[in-house]
Design an enzyme around this catalytic site. Structure first.
Site, PDB file in Angstrom:
ATOM      1  N   LYS A  50       9.165   3.430  -3.425  1.00  0.00           N
ATOM      2  CA  LYS A  50       8.820   4.591  -4.261  1.00  0.00           C
ATOM      3  C   LYS A  50       9.519   5.857  -3.760  1.00  0.00           C
ATOM      4  O   LYS A  50      10.014   6.654  -4.549  1.00  0.00           O
ATOM      5  CB  LYS A  50       7.296   4.761  -4.293  1.00  0.00           C
ATOM      6  CG  LYS A  50       6.589   3.625  -5.048  1.00  0.00           C
ATOM      7  CD  LYS A  50       5.075   3.598  -4.853  1.00  0.00           C
ATOM      8  CE  LYS A  50       4.488   2.308  -5.456  1.00  0.00           C
ATOM      9  NZ  LYS A  50       3.034   2.194  -5.298  1.00  0.00           N
ATOM     10  N   GLN A  94      -1.938   4.386  -1.936  1.00  0.00           N
ATOM     11  CA  GLN A  94      -1.470   2.999  -2.034  1.00  0.00           C
ATOM     12  C   GLN A  94      -2.638   2.037  -1.786  1.00  0.00           C
ATOM     13  O   GLN A  94      -3.384   2.186  -0.823  1.00  0.00           O
ATOM     14  CB  GLN A  94      -0.335   2.751  -1.021  1.00  0.00           C
ATOM     15  CG  GLN A  94       0.305   1.381  -1.133  1.00  0.00           C
ATOM     16  CD  GLN A  94       1.021   1.133  -2.455  1.00  0.00           C
ATOM     17  OE1 GLN A  94       1.583   2.048  -3.054  1.00  0.00           O
ATOM     18  NE2 GLN A  94       0.992  -0.104  -2.927  1.00  0.00           N
ATOM     19  N   ASP A 117      -0.903   7.624 -10.763  1.00  0.00           N
ATOM     20  CA  ASP A 117      -1.216   6.201 -10.944  1.00  0.00           C
ATOM     21  C   ASP A 117      -2.087   5.966 -12.176  1.00  0.00           C
ATOM     22  O   ASP A 117      -2.254   4.826 -12.617  1.00  0.00           O
ATOM     23  CB  ASP A 117      -1.967   5.667  -9.715  1.00  0.00           C
ATOM     24  CG  ASP A 117      -1.109   4.782  -8.829  1.00  0.00           C
ATOM     25  OD1 ASP A 117      -0.162   4.166  -9.350  1.00  0.00           O
ATOM     26  OD2 ASP A 117      -1.412   4.707  -7.635  1.00  0.00           O
TER      27      ASP A 117
HETATM   28  N1  GUN Z   1      -1.082  -1.596  -5.171  1.00  0.00           N
HETATM   29  C1  GUN Z   1      -0.646  -2.527  -6.045  1.00  0.00           C
HETATM   30  N2  GUN Z   1      -0.272  -1.953  -7.200  1.00  0.00           N
HETATM   31  C2  GUN Z   1      -0.470  -0.635  -7.052  1.00  0.00           C
HETATM   32  C3  GUN Z   1      -0.241   0.486  -7.899  1.00  0.00           C
HETATM   33  O1  GUN Z   1       0.197   0.400  -9.041  1.00  0.00           O
HETATM   34  N3  GUN Z   1      -0.550   1.693  -7.368  1.00  0.00           N
HETATM   35  C4  GUN Z   1      -1.058   1.830  -6.114  1.00  0.00           C
HETATM   36  N4  GUN Z   1      -1.350   3.063  -5.692  1.00  0.00           N
HETATM   37  N5  GUN Z   1      -1.264   0.819  -5.304  1.00  0.00           N
HETATM   38  C5  GUN Z   1      -0.967  -0.407  -5.777  1.00  0.00           C
END
Ligand code: GUN
Length: 283
Positions: A50, A94, A117
């Site tokens: 990211k 995350q 998110d």
């Molecule tokens: N862990 C797995 N998928 C995601 C996601 O889309 N966002 C976040 N923050 N954590 C994740």
């Protein structure tokens, strides 16, 4: 046809980069803050991916790594500090948290305008009511890819395998908002194949390698494989890719399908969040 997630993501990133440059020229370069709790290697890798994407499109990025034993209150305190900062437009916690602890109170602590998110209950509620503000990135990427492929969801049979808060539930809402007929299947579904065989658009997010076989796919279907499974030293999805390709109109590969699309949507939403904050805040 193989759906080239990387190529689609590059296209989206080019659009995002132009929006970033416009904001930067006004002295408002967007910023994304990520939070990782603990040392989960997969989480560390996803967050690195990211941050690289941020670098490519010109978004400023930073990571806060809290220790494995940080309490939920510590996480919420970090979120509150980031909520207050004008140079942070997006906040991403995350998942999963260590010990799979429930992240919902932390999600609810994120300023809804910085919730890139789309997991805040207010943004989830708006989505369900048909008002898509900041929405979860994987479903957003799938919807956008379908548009790019010229697939109109209205009146289509859509089948989603997996009813998570991250993918299945928000995607079902987004597909309903576009007038698809939506079935959501999950681990308790009896006779999965009888459902998947009806799908014009099939999205699989179950985390079970090889779950979807050739005889479970309708001819001409569009298939999005959200699964990421390690099998030996290979990364595979939830769909038997080679088999599905023989029947379907188009399938996303793993890796190189839904993953890059998701990251490109996170970039886009970080800029959307910055734009929304400019409109609501006089700074
Ligand atoms: N862990 C797995 N998928 C995601 C996601 O889309 N966002 C976040 N923050 N954590 C994740």
């Amino acid at each position: 046809m193989i759906i080239d997630g990387k190529a689609l993501a590059s296209k989206m990133e080019a659009e995002t980069k132009a929006r970033v440059e416009k904001l930067a020229a006004e002295g408002r370069r967007p910023g994304l803050a990520t939070i990782i709790v603990g040392e989960n290697p997969a989480s560390q890798m996803y967050v690195r991916i990211k941050h690289s994407a941020c670098d490519r499109v010109g978004i400023r990025s930073e990571n806060v790594n809290l220790p494995e034993d940080a309490s939920l209150d510590d996480v919420i305190e970090t979120i509150r500090e980031l909520n207050e900062r004008d140079d942070v437009n997006g906040i991403l916690l995350q998942l999963p948290l260590p010990g799979n602890s429930d992240p919902s109170s932390a999600m609810a602590a994120i300023d809804p305008l910085k919730d890139v998110d789309g997991f805040h209950p207010m943004n989830m509620g708006s989505l369900l009511a048909g008002d898509e503000r900041l929405v979860p990135c994987t479903p957003k990427g799938i919807i956008w890819a379908l548009e790019q492929l010229g697939v109109d969801l209205e009146g289509k049979e859509a089948v989603i395998v997996g009813h998570s808060n991250v993918v299945g539930k928000p995607l079902a809402a987004m597909m309903l908002n576009r007038n698809a007929t939506v079935q959501v299947c999950h681990v308790f579904t009896k006779d999965l194949a009888s459902h998947t065989r009806e799908a014009d658009v099939l999205v699989v997010a179950a985390g079970v390698p090889g779950l979807i076989k050739r005889d479970m796919v309708k001819k001409g279907a569009y298939i999005f494989d959200v699964g990421i499974n390690r099998v030996g030293d290979k990364t595979v999805g939830d769909v038997e890719f080679d088999e599905a390709l023989l029947v379907a109109a188009a399938v996303t590969p793993v890796p190189g399908g839904v993953g890059p699309l998701t990251v490109s949507m996170l970039m886009s939403q970080t800029v959307t969040a910055a734009e929304m904050q400019m409109k609501t805040k006089k700074r």
